[in-house]
Design an enzyme around this catalytic site. Structure first.
Site, PDB file in Angstrom:
ATOM      1  N   HIS A  72       0.838  -1.201   0.000  1.00  0.00           N
ATOM      2  CA  HIS A  72       0.000   0.000   0.000  1.00  0.00           C
ATOM      3  C   HIS A  72       0.872   1.250   0.000  1.00  0.00           C
ATOM      4  O   HIS A  72       1.772   1.369   0.825  1.00  0.00           O
ATOM      5  CB  HIS A  72      -0.913   0.017   1.238  1.00  0.00           C
ATOM      6  CG  HIS A  72      -2.158  -0.799   1.078  1.00  0.00           C
ATOM      7  ND1 HIS A  72      -3.303  -0.547   1.785  1.00  0.00           N
ATOM      8  CD2 HIS A  72      -2.430  -1.877   0.281  1.00  0.00           C
ATOM      9  CE1 HIS A  72      -4.249  -1.400   1.431  1.00  0.00           C
ATOM     10  NE2 HIS A  72      -3.739  -2.232   0.521  1.00  0.00           N
ATOM     11  N   TYR A 200      -8.982   5.627   7.874  1.00  0.00           N
ATOM     12  CA  TYR A 200      -9.084   5.940   9.315  1.00  0.00           C
ATOM     13  C   TYR A 200     -10.089   7.083   9.449  1.00  0.00           C
ATOM     14  O   TYR A 200      -9.892   8.152   8.860  1.00  0.00           O
ATOM     15  CB  TYR A 200      -7.737   6.408   9.862  1.00  0.00           C
ATOM     16  CG  TYR A 200      -6.666   5.338   9.955  1.00  0.00           C
ATOM     17  CD1 TYR A 200      -5.863   5.019   8.871  1.00  0.00           C
ATOM     18  CD2 TYR A 200      -6.448   4.665  11.154  1.00  0.00           C
ATOM     19  CE1 TYR A 200      -4.873   4.046   8.963  1.00  0.00           C
ATOM     20  CE2 TYR A 200      -5.454   3.695  11.263  1.00  0.00           C
ATOM     21  CZ  TYR A 200      -4.679   3.390  10.169  1.00  0.00           C
ATOM     22  OH  TYR A 200      -3.696   2.420  10.266  1.00  0.00           O
ATOM     23  N   PRO A 292      -3.683   0.126  18.750  1.00  0.00           N
ATOM     24  CA  PRO A 292      -3.423  -0.304  17.369  1.00  0.00           C
ATOM     25  C   PRO A 292      -3.628   0.780  16.311  1.00  0.00           C
ATOM     26  O   PRO A 292      -3.398   0.555  15.143  1.00  0.00           O
ATOM     27  CB  PRO A 292      -4.400  -1.462  17.171  1.00  0.00           C
ATOM     28  CG  PRO A 292      -5.416  -1.323  18.233  1.00  0.00           C
ATOM     29  CD  PRO A 292      -4.793  -0.606  19.363  1.00  0.00           C
ATOM     30  N   LYS A 296       1.446  -0.225  15.067  1.00  0.00           N
ATOM     31  CA  LYS A 296       2.835  -0.302  15.513  1.00  0.00           C
ATOM     32  C   LYS A 296       3.168  -1.542  16.334  1.00  0.00           C
ATOM     33  O   LYS A 296       4.345  -1.893  16.470  1.00  0.00           O
ATOM     34  CB  LYS A 296       3.183   0.945  16.344  1.00  0.00           C
ATOM     35  CG  LYS A 296       3.241   2.214  15.517  1.00  0.00           C
ATOM     36  CD  LYS A 296       4.311   2.131  14.452  1.00  0.00           C
ATOM     37  CE  LYS A 296       4.123   3.162  13.359  1.00  0.00           C
ATOM     38  NZ  LYS A 296       4.540   2.647  12.064  1.00  0.00           N
ATOM     39  N   TYR A 384       4.283   6.572  10.086  1.00  0.00           N
ATOM     40  CA  TYR A 384       3.413   5.434   9.766  1.00  0.00           C
ATOM     41  C   TYR A 384       4.198   4.339   9.022  1.00  0.00           C
ATOM     42  O   TYR A 384       4.041   3.150   9.329  1.00  0.00           O
ATOM     43  CB  TYR A 384       2.234   5.901   8.917  1.00  0.00           C
ATOM     44  CG  TYR A 384       1.137   4.851   8.791  1.00  0.00           C
ATOM     45  CD1 TYR A 384       1.131   3.932   7.734  1.00  0.00           C
ATOM     46  CD2 TYR A 384       0.119   4.755   9.738  1.00  0.00           C
ATOM     47  CE1 TYR A 384       0.147   2.977   7.622  1.00  0.00           C
ATOM     48  CE2 TYR A 384      -0.886   3.797   9.622  1.00  0.00           C
ATOM     49  CZ  TYR A 384      -0.861   2.910   8.561  1.00  0.00           C
ATOM     50  OH  TYR A 384      -1.834   1.945   8.455  1.00  0.00           O
TER      51      TYR A 384
HETATM   52  P1  FAS Z   1       2.295 -12.115  21.396  1.00  0.00           P
HETATM   53  O1  FAS Z   1       1.356 -11.785  22.524  1.00  0.00           O
HETATM   54  O2  FAS Z   1       1.782 -12.142  20.001  1.00  0.00           O
HETATM   55  O3  FAS Z   1       2.931 -13.576  21.663  1.00  0.00           O
HETATM   56  C1  FAS Z   1       3.309 -13.956  22.958  1.00  0.00           C
HETATM   57  C2  FAS Z   1       3.328 -15.478  23.015  1.00  0.00           C
HETATM   58  O4  FAS Z   1       3.821 -15.849  24.308  1.00  0.00           O
HETATM   59  C3  FAS Z   1       1.932 -16.078  22.881  1.00  0.00           C
HETATM   60  O5  FAS Z   1       1.925 -17.097  21.908  1.00  0.00           O
HETATM   61  C4  FAS Z   1       1.633 -16.654  24.283  1.00  0.00           C
HETATM   62  O6  FAS Z   1       0.905 -17.885  24.227  1.00  0.00           O
HETATM   63  C5  FAS Z   1       3.039 -16.899  24.832  1.00  0.00           C
HETATM   64  N1  FAS Z   1       3.093 -16.833  26.304  1.00  0.00           N
HETATM   65  C6  FAS Z   1       2.510 -15.928  27.117  1.00  0.00           C
HETATM   66  N2  FAS Z   1       2.788 -16.210  28.403  1.00  0.00           N
HETATM   67  C7  FAS Z   1       3.554 -17.334  28.396  1.00  0.00           C
HETATM   68  C8  FAS Z   1       4.142 -18.128  29.412  1.00  0.00           C
HETATM   69  N3  FAS Z   1       3.994 -17.826  30.712  1.00  0.00           N
HETATM   70  N4  FAS Z   1       4.850 -19.226  29.041  1.00  0.00           N
HETATM   71  C9  FAS Z   1       5.018 -19.530  27.724  1.00  0.00           C
HETATM   72  N5  FAS Z   1       4.483 -18.820  26.713  1.00  0.00           N
HETATM   73  C10 FAS Z   1       3.755 -17.736  27.060  1.00  0.00           C
HETATM   74  N6  FAS Z   1      -0.939  -4.718  16.576  1.00  0.00           N
HETATM   75  C11 FAS Z   1      -1.054  -4.032  15.424  1.00  0.00           C
HETATM   76  O7  FAS Z   1      -0.050  -3.538  14.923  1.00  0.00           O
HETATM   77  N7  FAS Z   1      -2.299  -3.868  14.833  1.00  0.00           N
HETATM   78  C12 FAS Z   1      -3.439  -4.422  15.363  1.00  0.00           C
HETATM   79  O8  FAS Z   1      -4.529  -4.273  14.826  1.00  0.00           O
HETATM   80  C13 FAS Z   1      -3.351  -5.170  16.555  1.00  0.00           C
HETATM   81  N8  FAS Z   1      -4.450  -5.748  17.113  1.00  0.00           N
HETATM   82  C14 FAS Z   1      -4.326  -6.455  18.292  1.00  0.00           C
HETATM   83  C15 FAS Z   1      -5.443  -7.061  18.912  1.00  0.00           C
HETATM   84  C16 FAS Z   1      -5.307  -7.763  20.117  1.00  0.00           C
HETATM   85  C17 FAS Z   1      -6.519  -8.415  20.756  1.00  0.00           C
HETATM   86  C18 FAS Z   1      -4.048  -7.855  20.751  1.00  0.00           C
HETATM   87  C19 FAS Z   1      -3.890  -8.572  22.074  1.00  0.00           C
HETATM   88  C20 FAS Z   1      -2.942  -7.265  20.147  1.00  0.00           C
HETATM   89  C21 FAS Z   1      -3.068  -6.568  18.915  1.00  0.00           C
HETATM   90  N9  FAS Z   1      -1.971  -5.978  18.285  1.00  0.00           N
HETATM   91  C22 FAS Z   1      -2.067  -5.280  17.125  1.00  0.00           C
HETATM   92  C23 FAS Z   1      -0.681  -6.082  18.858  1.00  0.00           C
HETATM   93  C24 FAS Z   1      -0.116  -7.442  18.483  1.00  0.00           C
HETATM   94  O9  FAS Z   1      -0.112  -7.567  17.094  1.00  0.00           O
HETATM   95  C25 FAS Z   1       1.226  -7.539  19.145  1.00  0.00           C
HETATM   96  O10 FAS Z   1       1.987  -6.367  18.948  1.00  0.00           O
HETATM   97  C26 FAS Z   1       2.004  -8.740  18.672  1.00  0.00           C
HETATM   98  O11 FAS Z   1       1.226  -9.886  18.866  1.00  0.00           O
HETATM   99  C27 FAS Z   1       3.296  -8.768  19.479  1.00  0.00           C
HETATM  100  O12 FAS Z   1       3.891  -9.985  19.272  1.00  0.00           O
HETATM  101  P2  FAS Z   1       4.652 -10.717  20.477  1.00  0.00           P
HETATM  102  O13 FAS Z   1       5.496  -9.723  21.199  1.00  0.00           O
HETATM  103  O14 FAS Z   1       5.250 -11.927  19.859  1.00  0.00           O
HETATM  104  O15 FAS Z   1       3.533 -11.114  21.544  1.00  0.00           O
HETATM  105  C1  PHB Z   2      -5.772  -4.294  10.755  1.00  0.00           C
HETATM  106  O1  PHB Z   2      -5.885  -4.509   9.525  1.00  0.00           O
HETATM  107  O2  PHB Z   2      -6.086  -5.141  11.625  1.00  0.00           O
HETATM  108  C2  PHB Z   2      -5.250  -2.951  11.217  1.00  0.00           C
HETATM  109  C3  PHB Z   2      -4.739  -2.083  10.279  1.00  0.00           C
HETATM  110  C4  PHB Z   2      -4.246  -0.852  10.701  1.00  0.00           C
HETATM  111  C5  PHB Z   2      -4.300  -0.510  12.048  1.00  0.00           C
HETATM  112  C6  PHB Z   2      -4.807  -1.404  12.987  1.00  0.00           C
HETATM  113  C7  PHB Z   2      -5.300  -2.634  12.564  1.00  0.00           C
HETATM  114  O3  PHB Z   2      -3.837   0.695  12.454  1.00  0.00           O
END
Ligand code: FAS
Ligand code: PHB
Length: 389
Positions: A72, A200, A292, A296, A384
């Site tokens: 994009h 957005y 989100p 980032k 961004y």
């Molecule tokens: P993660 O949380 O992805 O991974 C951590 C891993 O550690 C998991 O698999 C978990 O099972 C494991 N773990 C936890 N505790 C443990 C323990 N005690 N023992 C062993 N393993 C354990 N970011 C965006 O940029 N855009 C978005 O739209 C967006 N939407 C999101 C929506 C939700 C509901 C959430 C929670 C996050 C969102 N994020 C978004 C942020 C998300 O993308 C995170 O930044 C990303 O998953 C970060 O990756 P990790 O640091 O690997 O953590």
């Molecule tokens: C998504 O596609 O899930 C998304 C994209 C941009 C954002 C947050 C979420 O800033």
């Protein structure tokens, strides 16, 4: 068992670090408390900075992203019944890749399998030990047996609710937090996105975001209250509300259809300092959380991995500790700039309890200025697409 780097967490941070280490010949084991399928069932991020794209390529996990992902060159800001395009490529010479985190995770898992590296899923009570000493190790339970993995370093890639940050003595860590008074209600539906780029939207009724996972799968969000429950929102209510928050031409053009995923995510900003404690490193969501809005979260996990991987590679290749010693300061410098950008975009685009009519006019004036000033648009665009590593 022994390895050079024990990685707690098989999300994007742990998997990307593991794959880069494996390709560099540095032995590592990943442990996660849940199953592979559970991780792949989570729906999260959707936009990758080009730096993240480069790291996935370096990890040998970029082929499907380039085949199926959507580069994009811009996105739109919608407000006051109109929308304005932020020309990312024209303003910065860079673009972003729209490709779901679920697919990134799947690609990294497949690459790890192909490399024959070890991941232990459904490992219970994973615990980092003696990371302030010279002989760190990780313990875990599986099938009723307690296991020990001796290692040189421990990477805490276990997310916001993980064990790593909680294992650090309270006096050794400082946290910073801001909780936002609203959440995001998100849906996935196999319907064509309303626009070929993201929208957005700032609206007096609240924020909305039109994103996508492909040209046939839409990812839509509306700002909701902290009291909202998923069951309060039928598809009909969701799409009615989404269209009310968009300029009319988008609302009229929107194809609606049944959602197959619907969830509410709370919004917070959180940073833990420092990100290193002896031989334990906090990486990704284990160390920081962003709303989100600025896309980032996943991308900050990637830049943390970049700094830690290069520090570990220096340690093993050149017996230099400079990179691992610099990890926390280097990572936090970029983290805080991304936390600021995410906070700023969230503050600009959402309806707060105290926004009111005056606050709405101020937000619209800032958006009007931002979209008509090349300097202001460039400042937004360079944040961004991702600041340099
Ligand atoms: P993660 O949380 O992805 O991974 C951590 C891993 O550690 C998991 O698999 C978990 O099972 C494991 N773990 C936890 N505790 C443990 C323990 N005690 N023992 C062993 N393993 C354990 N970011 C965006 O940029 N855009 C978005 O739209 C967006 N939407 C999101 C929506 C939700 C509901 C959430 C929670 C996050 C969102 N994020 C978004 C942020 C998300 O993308 C995170 O930044 C990303 O998953 C970060 O990756 P990790 O640091 O690997 O953590
Ligand atoms: C998504 O596609 O899930 C998304 C994209 C941009 C954002 C947050 C979420 O800033």
């Amino acid at each position: 068992m022994r390895t050079q780097v024990a990685i707690i967490g098989s999300g994007p941070a742990g998997l990307l670090l593991g794959q880069l280490l494996t390709k560099a010949g540095i032995d590592n084991i990943i442990l996660d408390r849940v199953s592979r399928d559970y991780i792949l069932g989570r729906v999260r991020a959707g936009v990758l900075e080009w730096g993240t794209v480069g790291l996935l390529d370096e990890a040998g996990a970029g082929d499907r992203m380039h085949a199926e992902g959507l580069p994009h060159d811009g996105y739109s800001l919608a407000f006051d019944g109109r929308d304005h395009r932020i020309d990312l490529f024209g303003l910065t010479g860079k673009r972003v890749m729209v490709y779901g985190q679920t697919e990134v995770t799947r690609d990294l898992m497949d690459a790890r399998d192909a490399a024959g590296a070890t991941t232990i899923y459904e490992a219970a009570n994973v615990t980092p030990h003696e990371f302030d000493g010279a002989k760190p190790y990780v313990s875990y339970e599986k099938d009723g047996v307690t296991h020990r993995i001796d290692c040189d370093f421990i990477a805490g890639c276990d997310g916001f609710h993980g064990i790593s940050r909680k294992s650090v003595p309270e006096g050794a860590i400082k946290t910073f937090e801001k909780i936002y008074p609203f959440g995001w209600l998100g849906v996935l539906a196999d319907i064509p996105p309303v626009s070929h780029e993201l929208i957005y939207a700032n609206h007096p009724r609240g924020f909305a975001l039109c994103s996508m996972r492909s040209e046939t799968r839409s990812r839509y969000y509306v700002q909701c209250t902290l009291d909202d429950k998923v069951e309060d929102w039928s598809d009909e209510r969701f799409f009615d509300e989404l269209r009310r928050r968009l300029p009319q031409h988008h609302a009229d053009a929107m194809v609606v259809g049944p959602s197959f995923e619907k969830s509410i995510a709370p919004l917070r900003s959180f940073v833990a300092e420092p990100m290193r404690f002896g031989t334990l490193f906090l990486v990704g969501d284990a160390a920081h959380i962003v709303p989100p809005t600025g896309a980032k979260g996943l991308n900050l996990a990637a830049s943390d991995v970049y700094y830690l991987f290069n520090g570990l590679r220096e340690f093993y290749a050149d017996k230099s500790r400079a990179g691992v010693d610099a990890y926390s300061a280097r990572a936090l410098s970029r983290v805080w700039k991304s936390v600021r950008f995410s906070w700023s975009m969230t503050t600009l685009m959402h309806r707060f309890p105290d926004t009111g009519d005056f606050g709405q006019k101020i937000q619209e004036a800032e958006l009007d200025y931002l979209t008509h000033s090349e300097a202001a648009s460039r400042a937004m665009a360079e944040n961004y697409v991702g600041l340099p590593y």
